[in-house]
Write an enzyme that holds these catalytic residues in place. Sequence first.
Site, PDB file in Angstrom:
ATOM      1  N   HIS A 113       4.878   6.336  11.401  1.00 42.37           N
ATOM      2  CA  HIS A 113       6.136   5.480  11.184  1.00 42.37           C
ATOM      3  C   HIS A 113       7.288   6.412  11.270  1.00 42.37           C
ATOM      4  O   HIS A 113       8.454   5.964  11.428  1.00 42.37           O
ATOM      5  CB  HIS A 113       6.083   4.741  10.060  1.00 42.37           C
ATOM      6  CG  HIS A 113       5.544   3.385  10.113  1.00 42.37           C
ATOM      7  ND1 HIS A 113       5.699   2.433  11.115  1.00 42.37           N
ATOM      8  CD2 HIS A 113       4.694   2.793   9.193  1.00 42.37           C
ATOM      9  CE1 HIS A 113       4.999   1.454  10.877  1.00 42.37           C
ATOM     10  NE2 HIS A 113       4.317   1.555   9.691  1.00 42.37           N
ATOM     11  N   GLY A 123       0.655  -1.193  -0.085  1.00 42.03           N
ATOM     12  CA  GLY A 123      -0.142  -0.023   0.043  1.00 42.03           C
ATOM     13  C   GLY A 123       0.958   1.290  -0.077  1.00 42.03           C
ATOM     14  O   GLY A 123       0.513   2.250  -0.776  1.00 42.03           O
ATOM     15  N   ALA A 124       1.787   1.190   0.825  1.00 45.59           N
ATOM     16  CA  ALA A 124       2.778   2.331   0.871  1.00 45.59           C
ATOM     17  C   ALA A 124       3.910   1.987   1.866  1.00 45.59           C
ATOM     18  O   ALA A 124       3.926   0.810   2.432  1.00 45.59           O
ATOM     19  CB  ALA A 124       2.079   3.561   1.676  1.00 45.59           C
ATOM     20  N   MET A 125       5.067   2.709   1.666  1.00 44.58           N
ATOM     21  CA  MET A 125       6.164   2.402   2.435  1.00 44.58           C
ATOM     22  C   MET A 125       6.909   3.657   3.125  1.00 44.58           C
ATOM     23  O   MET A 125       6.857   4.883   2.474  1.00 44.58           O
ATOM     24  CB  MET A 125       7.183   1.822   1.752  1.00 44.58           C
ATOM     25  CG  MET A 125       8.606   1.505   2.174  1.00 44.58           C
ATOM     26  SD  MET A 125       8.517   0.330   3.789  1.00 44.58           S
ATOM     27  CE  MET A 125       9.657   0.790   4.845  1.00 44.58           C
ATOM     28  N   GLU A 126       7.134   3.556   4.504  1.00 43.92           N
ATOM     29  CA  GLU A 126       7.434   4.671   5.367  1.00 43.92           C
ATOM     30  C   GLU A 126       8.713   5.152   5.348  1.00 43.92           C
ATOM     31  O   GLU A 126       9.346   5.897   6.190  1.00 43.92           O
ATOM     32  CB  GLU A 126       7.069   4.388   6.845  1.00 43.92           C
ATOM     33  CG  GLU A 126       7.844   3.306   7.339  1.00 43.92           C
ATOM     34  CD  GLU A 126       7.453   2.069   7.551  1.00 43.92           C
ATOM     35  OE1 GLU A 126       6.578   1.804   6.519  1.00 43.92           O
ATOM     36  OE2 GLU A 126       7.775   0.874   8.178  1.00 43.92           O
ATOM     37  N   ASN A 127       9.422   5.138   4.185  1.00 46.32           N
ATOM     38  CA  ASN A 127      11.066   5.571   4.273  1.00 46.32           C
ATOM     39  C   ASN A 127      11.143   6.910   4.785  1.00 46.32           C
ATOM     40  O   ASN A 127      10.222   8.026   4.617  1.00 46.32           O
ATOM     41  CB  ASN A 127      11.640   5.330   2.569  1.00 46.32           C
ATOM     42  CG  ASN A 127      10.845   4.532   1.851  1.00 46.32           C
ATOM     43  OD1 ASN A 127      11.310   3.508   1.781  1.00 46.32           O
ATOM     44  ND2 ASN A 127      10.095   4.529   0.888  1.00 46.32           N
ATOM     45  N   GLU A 154       4.231  -1.966  13.497  1.00 45.11           N
ATOM     46  CA  GLU A 154       3.057  -1.997  12.655  1.00 45.11           C
ATOM     47  C   GLU A 154       1.682  -1.856  13.323  1.00 45.11           C
ATOM     48  O   GLU A 154       0.804  -1.056  13.094  1.00 45.11           O
ATOM     49  CB  GLU A 154       3.075  -3.246  11.818  1.00 45.11           C
ATOM     50  CG  GLU A 154       4.104  -3.397  10.713  1.00 45.11           C
ATOM     51  CD  GLU A 154       4.084  -2.145   9.833  1.00 45.11           C
ATOM     52  OE1 GLU A 154       3.175  -1.314   9.783  1.00 45.11           O
ATOM     53  OE2 GLU A 154       5.212  -1.789   9.039  1.00 45.11           O
ATOM     54  N   HIS A 160      -0.852   6.655   8.645  1.00 44.72           N
ATOM     55  CA  HIS A 160      -0.198   5.576   9.195  1.00 44.72           C
ATOM     56  C   HIS A 160       1.617   5.606   8.936  1.00 44.72           C
ATOM     57  O   HIS A 160       2.337   5.423   9.723  1.00 44.72           O
ATOM     58  CB  HIS A 160      -0.663   4.158   8.331  1.00 44.72           C
ATOM     59  CG  HIS A 160      -0.055   2.867   8.741  1.00 44.72           C
ATOM     60  ND1 HIS A 160      -0.619   2.021   9.444  1.00 44.72           N
ATOM     61  CD2 HIS A 160       1.427   2.577   8.443  1.00 44.72           C
ATOM     62  CE1 HIS A 160       0.321   1.013   9.546  1.00 44.72           C
ATOM     63  NE2 HIS A 160       1.412   1.350   8.892  1.00 44.72           N
ATOM     64  N   GLU A 161       1.822   6.157   7.526  1.00 49.40           N
ATOM     65  CA  GLU A 161       3.173   6.297   7.155  1.00 49.40           C
ATOM     66  C   GLU A 161       3.930   7.396   8.109  1.00 49.40           C
ATOM     67  O   GLU A 161       4.914   7.211   8.556  1.00 49.40           O
ATOM     68  CB  GLU A 161       3.292   6.545   5.763  1.00 49.40           C
ATOM     69  CG  GLU A 161       2.549   5.475   4.660  1.00 49.40           C
ATOM     70  CD  GLU A 161       2.917   3.958   5.223  1.00 49.40           C
ATOM     71  OE1 GLU A 161       4.250   3.755   5.639  1.00 49.40           O
ATOM     72  OE2 GLU A 161       2.292   3.227   5.077  1.00 49.40           O
TER      73      GLU A 161
HETATM   74 ZN    ZN Z   1       3.297   0.246   8.475  1.00 47.62          ZN
END
Ligand code: ZN
Length: 930
Positions: free
Chosen positions: A347, A307-311, A366, A343-344
């Site tokens: 993080h 869905g997405a990535m929190e870089n 998570e 959410h991201e």
């Molecule tokens: Zn996450």
Amino acid sequence: MASKDLFMVFTLFLVIFTVSCVSELTTKSSLKTTDIKLPTSIRPISYVLRLQPLINGNFTIFGYVEILMEAVEETSNITLHIKDIVTKNETVELYLGDKPNGQPIPIVEHSYDADRDFYTATLAEPLTAGRQYLLLMEYEGYLNDQLVGFYRSQYKRDDGSEVLLAATQFAAIDARRAFPCFDEPELKATFEIHVARQTNMTSISNMPLVETTPIAGSDDWVWDQFARSLPMSTYLVAIVISDFTFVNSTFNDHVLFRVWTREEAIDQTWYAIGAGPAILTWYEEYFSIPFPLPKQDMVALPDFYFGAMENWGIVTYRETALLADPELNSAADRERVATVVAHELAHQWFGDLVTMEWWSDVWLNEGFASYVEYLGTDSYEPDWKYLDMMVTYDVQYALVLDSLESSHPVSVPVETTEDIYQVYDAIAYSKGASIIRMMNSFLTEPTFRSGLTSYLNANQYGNAAQDDLWEALTQQAHADGTLATNLTVKIIMDTWTLQMGYPVINVSRTEDGAVVLSQERFLRVKSPNSTDTHDYKWWVPVSYTTQSSPDFSQTQPTYWIPSTEESITINGLPNDQWIFFNLQETGFYRVNYDQNNWELLISQLGSDANVINLVSRAQLVDDALNLARSRQLVYDVALRLCSYLRLEDEFVPWDSALVNLEYLEEMFTRRSGYGQLKRYLLDLLVPLYNSVGFVDDVNDPQLEQKKRVLAVDWACHLEYEDCVTRSVELYNQWMSSPTDQTLISANLRSTVYCTAIAQGGEAEWNFAWAQYLATNVASEQNRLLYALSCTREVWILWRYLEMAFTENSGIRRQDAVQAFNNVASSDIGRDIAWEYLQNNIALITDYLQGSSSIGDMVASVSNEFNTELELRQLIQFKNDNIDALATATYAIDQSIENTSNNIAWMDNYYDYIVNWLTLNGYPPFVSLIS
Ligand SMILES: [Zn+2]
Ligand SMILES: *[C@@H]1O[C@H](CO)[C@@H](O)[C@H](O)[C@H]1NC(C)=O
Ligand SMILES: *[C@@H]1O[C@H](CO)[C@@H](O)[C@H](O)[C@H]1NC(C)=O
Ligand SMILES: *[C@@H]1O[C@H](CO)[C@@H](O)[C@H](O)[C@H]1NC(C)=O
Ligand SMILES: *[C@@H]1O[C@H](CO)[C@@H](O)[C@H](O)[C@H]1NC(C)=O
Ligand SMILES: *[C@@H]1O[C@H](CO)[C@@H](O)[C@H](O)[C@H]1NC(C)=O
Ligand SMILES: *[C@@H]1O[C@H](CO)[C@@H](O)[C@H](O)[C@H]1NC(C)=O
């Protein structure tokens, strides 16, 4: 990650877009090694990375890395991670100190261990403990099309030209595919990144651009250099090279905020550029820690697995998770963007600033982000009442998953590469979030927040495990007096994280007003031949209210049931009035009452339901139907309780009810009693349908829109004539004037498309497919992807599945599994999907580069399995494909257990419920003569 990031489960019935945060592409290796950790004798301090990917060439990446490191102890070798990289042995050099000065230290051997992705340089003489060394290396990588590591993505411009871009997805363990590194979360270092690109693109990374310099001899190439990062884990490093444009915001006075996408979609960033900076700023206050980086980019990628990535400082998304059409956005579109962004961004602190020590604590990252996303969303959209949604979207969802014997603790040992992929599952996300919510409620919000801030401060730029969080919260709770001094957060929470499952609290009253509460593990089905001898008990927080002075707001526990006790007794409560335990379902458990109390609650719901808080109404419906489903309450009580729904006007209880009643609907689909059940369900639902109406109004509050979507979707699914006729009519109008985007409101599109395609034939399908190819809006494409699975033409479904797993068919690789799951979830498509899966497992794992999505696919296909024949097929499928199913084994075992449970349910309840329906006004045949 976000499946919420990883794992967003949208529980809108029939509009289930599983955000694939839970499944991940993996390579095919199923080799297990007992120790996949690097030797601890060396730790990295800083990296310099120079990468030149030939995006418009043969996809080679020319790479160069310099790693400054410290010998923690004397050692004669240097071991780090490498995967799918061609090293040039002769270019590897090692120097004492932090500069490549003087004589290099000789390397006598280069070796590779492909099972563990290790590269080892063996030295002639040992490194000295406490000294720093510099390792240099040139190598070649490859810009793959598998959506992992450093990969390429492609999209079509309005003028028809195809454009390429490059992006990274390093979580969990794919940084090693892009550069040699110490690819473990605990081995944090700083990164100075240089990227070579052609001048018709731009590059972005975690830190701001410092300078751009021409490359001598290559006219249209330049080097971008980015500022050195703060200490961070390798899996959070990211680079995007594209021709994207951006919008910016200076809402936050010290963080430049940008949202990037294709030029043609730039007007779809409106929601994210409002929500992102506002939520980031709100988190700074919530965590009491300023965002430490000078900028935050968010990028919508045309191809993205999760869905997405929190870089850190550069969050990447699939388009549906970040973009929303300015005119045609549905309530669900806005909700998806708000929650994934929230959410991201959570993080950025919990995960990026402070990172888990090892993958066994993924649940903490998570679960935490999945909890805080509700707070972040609520801060930006207070009218959505989003905190209430958590009960159905995560708590009740997790209670279902965790009631299986094949569940697992949120905290699991991670010893193999396969384990790393499997820990990103719904238990980690949804149960993790639910038990953090429980903790918030027993510690109280102020204690929870202060404890969190001290945890983050104590571990920033470093790593921590769950015990570190428990310690910080305990100290705060003791200081604030919110927890007895002889109790610790660890004592309580270990019972929730180290053992799987959760309790049902059985409440019984004696004549003299004593109430006995006893705990017992809640299992959907108690298997008679279970070999599990663990004594399951929990520390259970107990809050309650009574009929004489109902107050559902005081969720802090009045009592605890210790994990050493089976039961406790509370005295002095009247027994002629209802009592209610576990206010607003803040405790992660179910409650079962004696018959008398259920009857008192049922009459309260019937006379004035609003006395009971709306979240707790959802809880009663959910507990009752689940207790009935697991033989702990007679169905008659649960079904009579549901009859109050005819008067229910709130989204949350309805959502809980329909999630549960859907189970009955699924079990009945292929049985003769379906008609009776359908009439019963419509009887409950039609008042809601009539109150919200089929005609959508975009000016309605979000919750009203969500209610309408739910009611209309169910009504059409149950073939309520008004709904079906209107849908078909609207779709036909659209087919006659395809450019008129205002005909069908965005909220109702999924239902209208699906209904019309189910009622129609090839022409309706082909029209939708043409729209699918033409639309520039990813969420609209998603709706069409779903609607295409609604046809009842068997051959078209078969063709659709083949297209899903064919390169360049028009369906992107990232959407293949979703297309399959859509077909598998439909009544007609299920058999076709199952046959396709059994016949094409090799093709599918090859196309998806691994097996971890197979678990999702099997779950979709087998969801309604309820016969012995289907069970045998499923077991056979597992046995025949043991090797191919490497990373999907948890999930397949769950499907097998699920099927067995469905069979048992049919044996126990099908006849009973048919009979109940007959006796309660829904006979098998409706008289045609009135
Ligand atoms: Zn996450
Ligand atoms: C890819 O192209 C580059 C530049 O043209 C060339 O140097 C390199 O050898 C090529 N690599 C492969 C594997 O063909
Ligand atoms: C490298 O050295 C470490 C500790 O010095 C040792 O445990 C490990 O076995 C060595 N590995 C190889 C491949 O020689
Ligand atoms: C590097 O060294 C290893 C081990 O000696 C060898 O197997 C490999 O072929 C070498 N690679 C190159 C590109 O020379
Ligand atoms: C950039 O230029 C290269 C060659 O000059 C071309 O192949 C590529 O398509 C262009 N990329 C974009 C995004 O326009
Ligand atoms: C942000 O965008 C505005 C115009 O949209 C521009 O004037 C401004 O310079 C930009 N700020 C930054 C820091 O890029
Ligand atoms: C903690 O103290 C209370 C009374 O102060 C006592 O009732 C309780 O049993 C104690 N709990 C534990 C776990 O020792």
